[in-house]
Design a protein around this motif. Structure first.
Motif, PDB file in Angstrom:
ATOM      1  N   VAL A   1      -1.108   4.523  -1.259  1.00  0.00           N
ATOM      2  CA  VAL A   1      -2.454   4.399  -0.708  1.00  0.00           C
ATOM      3  C   VAL A   1      -2.382   4.607   0.799  1.00  0.00           C
ATOM      4  O   VAL A   1      -1.536   4.019   1.475  1.00  0.00           O
ATOM      5  CB  VAL A   1      -3.038   2.989  -1.014  1.00  0.00           C
ATOM      6  CG1 VAL A   1      -4.380   2.799  -0.335  1.00  0.00           C
ATOM      7  CG2 VAL A   1      -3.140   2.766  -2.511  1.00  0.00           C
TER       8      VAL A   1
ATOM      9  N   TRP B   1      -3.101   4.115   4.586  1.00  0.00           N
ATOM     10  CA  TRP B   1      -3.448   2.901   5.319  1.00  0.00           C
ATOM     11  C   TRP B   1      -3.177   3.125   6.804  1.00  0.00           C
ATOM     12  O   TRP B   1      -2.511   4.077   7.203  1.00  0.00           O
ATOM     13  CB  TRP B   1      -2.657   1.688   4.816  1.00  0.00           C
ATOM     14  CG  TRP B   1      -1.174   1.857   4.914  1.00  0.00           C
ATOM     15  CD1 TRP B   1      -0.356   2.459   4.004  1.00  0.00           C
ATOM     16  CD2 TRP B   1      -0.336   1.466   6.000  1.00  0.00           C
ATOM     17  NE1 TRP B   1       0.940   2.459   4.454  1.00  0.00           N
ATOM     18  CE2 TRP B   1       0.982   1.846   5.685  1.00  0.00           C
ATOM     19  CE3 TRP B   1      -0.560   0.822   7.212  1.00  0.00           C
ATOM     20  CZ2 TRP B   1       2.060   1.620   6.540  1.00  0.00           C
ATOM     21  CZ3 TRP B   1       0.519   0.592   8.050  1.00  0.00           C
ATOM     22  CH2 TRP B   1       1.799   0.981   7.707  1.00  0.00           C
TER      23      TRP B   1
ATOM     24  N   LEU C   1       0.827  -1.206   0.000  1.00  0.00           N
ATOM     25  CA  LEU C   1       0.000   0.000   0.000  1.00  0.00           C
ATOM     26  C   LEU C   1       0.862   1.257   0.000  1.00  0.00           C
ATOM     27  O   LEU C   1       0.548   2.231  -0.693  1.00  0.00           O
ATOM     28  CB  LEU C   1      -0.949  -0.006   1.200  1.00  0.00           C
ATOM     29  CG  LEU C   1      -2.028  -1.082   1.171  1.00  0.00           C
ATOM     30  CD1 LEU C   1      -2.780  -1.119   2.499  1.00  0.00           C
ATOM     31  CD2 LEU C   1      -2.977  -0.874   0.006  1.00  0.00           C
TER      32      LEU C   1
END
Length: 62
Positions: free
Chosen positions: A33, A35, A28
């Motif tokens: 992204v 997280w 991730l």
């Protein structure tokens, strides 16, 4: 609020949850992204114990 995807890893202590969690976190991160990790063992550490529902109440609040 928009819905979010959640990956829950569950198992006995020492069963190997941390290894795949770290691998997913790295993937991730590389994909840029956002997280986060919620460690239920850590959010239940309070003395004296506030009761059995404390951990789930904390998780709901998050």
């Amino acid at each position: 609020m928009r819905p979010v995807d959640v990956l829950a890893l569950h198992g006995s202590p020492g069963s190997g949850k941390t290894t795949p969690a770290r691998a997913v976190a790295e993937l991730l991160r590389e994909a840029d992204v956002a997280w986060g990790v919620i460690d239920l063992d850590k959010i239940s550490l309070v003395h004296p114990s506030p009761g059995r529902t404390f951990t789930l109440d904390n998780l709901r609040a998050i």
